[in-house]
Design an enzyme around this catalytic site. Structure first.
Site, PDB file in Angstrom:
ATOM      1  CB  SER A 160       1.018   2.056  -0.352  1.00  0.00           C
ATOM      2  OG  SER A 160       1.440   0.752  -0.017  1.00  0.00           O
ATOM      3  CE  LYS A 192       1.753  -0.619  -3.081  1.00  0.00           C
ATOM      4  NZ  LYS A 192       2.974  -0.136  -3.775  1.00  0.00           N
ATOM      5  CE  LYS A 224       3.125  -2.597   0.468  1.00  0.00           C
ATOM      6  NZ  LYS A 224       4.133  -2.716  -0.592  1.00  0.00           N
ATOM      7  CG  ASP A 247       3.270  -4.096  -3.630  1.00  0.00           C
ATOM      8  OD1 ASP A 247       3.835  -5.122  -4.078  1.00  0.00           O
ATOM      9  OD2 ASP A 247       3.889  -3.050  -3.323  1.00  0.00           O
ATOM     10  CD  GLU A 265       3.764  -2.246  -6.443  1.00  0.00           C
ATOM     11  OE1 GLU A 265       2.662  -1.682  -6.238  1.00  0.00           O
ATOM     12  OE2 GLU A 265       4.832  -1.810  -5.984  1.00  0.00           O
ATOM     13  CG  ASP A 305       8.412  -2.071  -6.247  1.00  0.00           C
ATOM     14  OD1 ASP A 305       9.562  -1.645  -6.380  1.00  0.00           O
ATOM     15  OD2 ASP A 305       7.747  -1.861  -5.204  1.00  0.00           O
ATOM     16  CE  LYS A 322       8.665   1.433  -4.445  1.00  0.00           C
ATOM     17  NZ  LYS A 322       8.711   0.220  -3.593  1.00  0.00           N
ATOM     18  N   GLY A 353       6.645   4.487  -3.556  1.00  0.00           N
ATOM     19  CA  GLY A 353       7.112   5.154  -2.344  1.00  0.00           C
ATOM     20  C   GLY A 353       7.881   4.195  -1.466  1.00  0.00           C
TER      21      GLY A 353
HETATM   22  O1  OSB Z   1       6.587  -2.287  -2.345  1.00  0.00           O
HETATM   23  O2  OSB Z   1       5.933  -0.345  -2.797  1.00  0.00           O
HETATM   24  C1  OSB Z   1       6.440  -1.130  -2.002  1.00  0.00           C
HETATM   25  C2  OSB Z   1       7.015   0.576   1.357  1.00  0.00           C
HETATM   26  C3  OSB Z   1       8.229   0.037   1.726  1.00  0.00           C
HETATM   27  C4  OSB Z   1       8.826  -0.883   0.895  1.00  0.00           C
HETATM   28  C5  OSB Z   1       8.202  -1.264  -0.292  1.00  0.00           C
HETATM   29  C6  OSB Z   1       6.991  -0.717  -0.668  1.00  0.00           C
HETATM   30  C7  OSB Z   1       6.375   0.193   0.195  1.00  0.00           C
HETATM   31  C8  OSB Z   1       5.065   0.779  -0.063  1.00  0.00           C
HETATM   32  C9  OSB Z   1       4.779   2.073   0.652  1.00  0.00           C
HETATM   33  O3  OSB Z   1       4.195   0.244  -0.702  1.00  0.00           O
HETATM   34  C10 OSB Z   1       4.664   3.252  -0.234  1.00  0.00           C
HETATM   35  C11 OSB Z   1       4.619   4.499   0.601  1.00  0.00           C
HETATM   36  O4  OSB Z   1       3.547   4.817   1.110  1.00  0.00           O
HETATM   37  O5  OSB Z   1       5.674   5.166   0.747  1.00  0.00           O
HETATM   38 MG    MG Z   2       5.859  -2.484  -4.311  1.00  0.00          MG
END
Ligand code: OSB
Ligand code: MG
Length: 371
Positions: free
Chosen positions: A135, A161, A163, A188, A213, A238, A262, A290
């Site tokens: 991510s 992925k 953001k 995401d 996402e 999510d 999660k 994550g």
């Molecule tokens: O939306 O998945 C998410 C990190 C913090 C809060 C929300 C998210 C995330 C990530 C990071 O996408 C995932 C990771 O590398 O731990």
């Molecule tokens: Mg997410």
């Protein structure tokens, strides 16, 4: 299992690189760990909330309060046959799933050690290795993002992925697709859009994303169902999914085609396994998300990802992407084919590095059983 002692620890750990989503930028992490003692064994769990109440309402301080004043006293009050029993005991607390998960998961770690089984096997995991993606947060420039994608593809990760938010979406995805036309790519939004953005969201279909996402509200299912009827790209939820029941409802109304699981968000292994079974029965693919975890939370994510329904690469990646030095040994590393082997030792399969944990601990509280 009679729990003799529970410890709460708060750690401060700077990230190797800031992580930016549509809702905030994280540079330094505050991580709450739970250490439980029972049967002469110690088990560990991690509260996976953010520092701010922008992903969910939980923060390190709300989790500390809920654990100290409710969950830990309940856990110490009697003996438990199975960790799943404690999940039932926690039900009167509405929500606060990340606080619940940290303590429940620590008991699963103890139970696995007690039975001499890898935690992954105890929970029903069948995989020898798990598939890993990364991510990548919003960067200061598109060039920096492209550079990061290049690095992660070279490291072997199986999907990327990114953001997105308004102003960092169509243009960015165009740049990515022109440099990396064939990669497995997803985006995401962390709830950056509303249904009023429908014409804009339709533009994303051209990028052949594996999924988008959580495009809409953090607590929404109904609008996601409307959106899914209008776009080709599969929606993955999510933030909106907190239980097996949420997953069932989302699937029934067509709010998503894929679910990000999660452990913290759903409240621990008991709930995660129920959710897993709901999705497996309906053939809805799931993957492990994550929360910028330390090695403790990361090790739990690896165990959960070994369940058979986790068919897509998750956001579980190497320790070195987050930390100069992680708090477990060995640190989590990823193979050249973008996988993490599931540990074969009893319990979590990674050893907490107590000296390192002591160095980064800023707050501690102990709770002993009185009997
Ligand atoms: O939306 O998945 C998410 C990190 C913090 C809060 C929300 C998210 C995330 C990530 C990071 O996408 C995932 C990771 O590398 O731990
Ligand atoms: Mg997410």
């Amino acid at each position: 299992m009679k729990i003799d002692r529970v410890e709460l620890l708060e750690l401060r750990m700077p990230l190797v690189h800031f992580f930016e989503t549509s809702f905030d930028r994280t540079t330094n992490r505050r991580i709450v760990l739970v250490r439980a003692e029972a049967e002469g064994l110690a088990g560990w769990g991690e509260v996976t909330c953010g520092e701010t109440p922008f992903y969910s309402y939980e923060t390190p301080d709300t989790a500390w309060h809920i654990l100290r004043d409710f969950l830990i006293p309940w856990a110490l009050e009697k003996s438990w046959n199975l960790p799943a029993e404690i999940a039932r005991r926690f039900e009167p607390v509405r929500g606060h799933n990340m606080a619940k998960a940290a303590l429940e998961n620590a008991l699963w770690d103890i139970e696995a050690q007690r039975q001499g089984l890898p935690l992954a096997r105890l929970i029903g995991g069948t995989r020898e290795e798990i598939a890993c993606g990364v991510s990548i947060g919003i960067q200061n420039s598109p060039e920096e993002l492209l550079e990061k994608i290049q690095q992660e593809m070279e490291a072997g990760y199986q999907r990327i992925k990114v953001k997105i938010k308004l102003g960092w979406d169509v243009g960015i995805l165009e740049r990515i697709r022109s440099s990396f036309p064939g990669i497995r790519l997803m985006a995401d939004a962390n709830s950056a859009y509303t249904l009023a953005d429908l014409p804009h969201l339709k533009l994303l279909d051209q990028f052949h994303l594996m999924m988008i996402e959580q495009p809409l509200g953090w607590d929404d299912l109904v609008d996601h169902a409307c959106l899914q009827r209008e776009i080709e790209t599969p929606i993955c939820l999510d933030e909106s999914i907190h239980s097996a029941q949420d997953a069932r409802k989302a699937i029934e109304i067509g709010a998503c085609k894929i679910i990000n699981v999660k452990l913290g968000r759903v409240g621990g292994y008991t709930a995660a396994r129920e959710l897993h079974d709901v999705c497996l029965a309906r053939q809805v693919p799931i993957w492990c998300g994550g929360m910028l975890e330390s090695g403790i939370g990361r090790a739990h994510n690896i165990a959960m990802s070994s369940l058979p329904g986790f068919v897509l690469p998750g956001d579980v990646s190497a320790s070195r992407r987050y930390w100069h030095q992680d708090i477990i040994e060995p640190e989590v590393t990823v193979t050249a084919r973008g996988t993490i082997p599931v540990p074969k030792q009893a319990g979590l399969g990674y050893t907490p590095n107590l000296a390192r944990i002591a160095e980064v601990t800023v707050r501690k509280e102990f709770f002993d059983s009185r009997t």
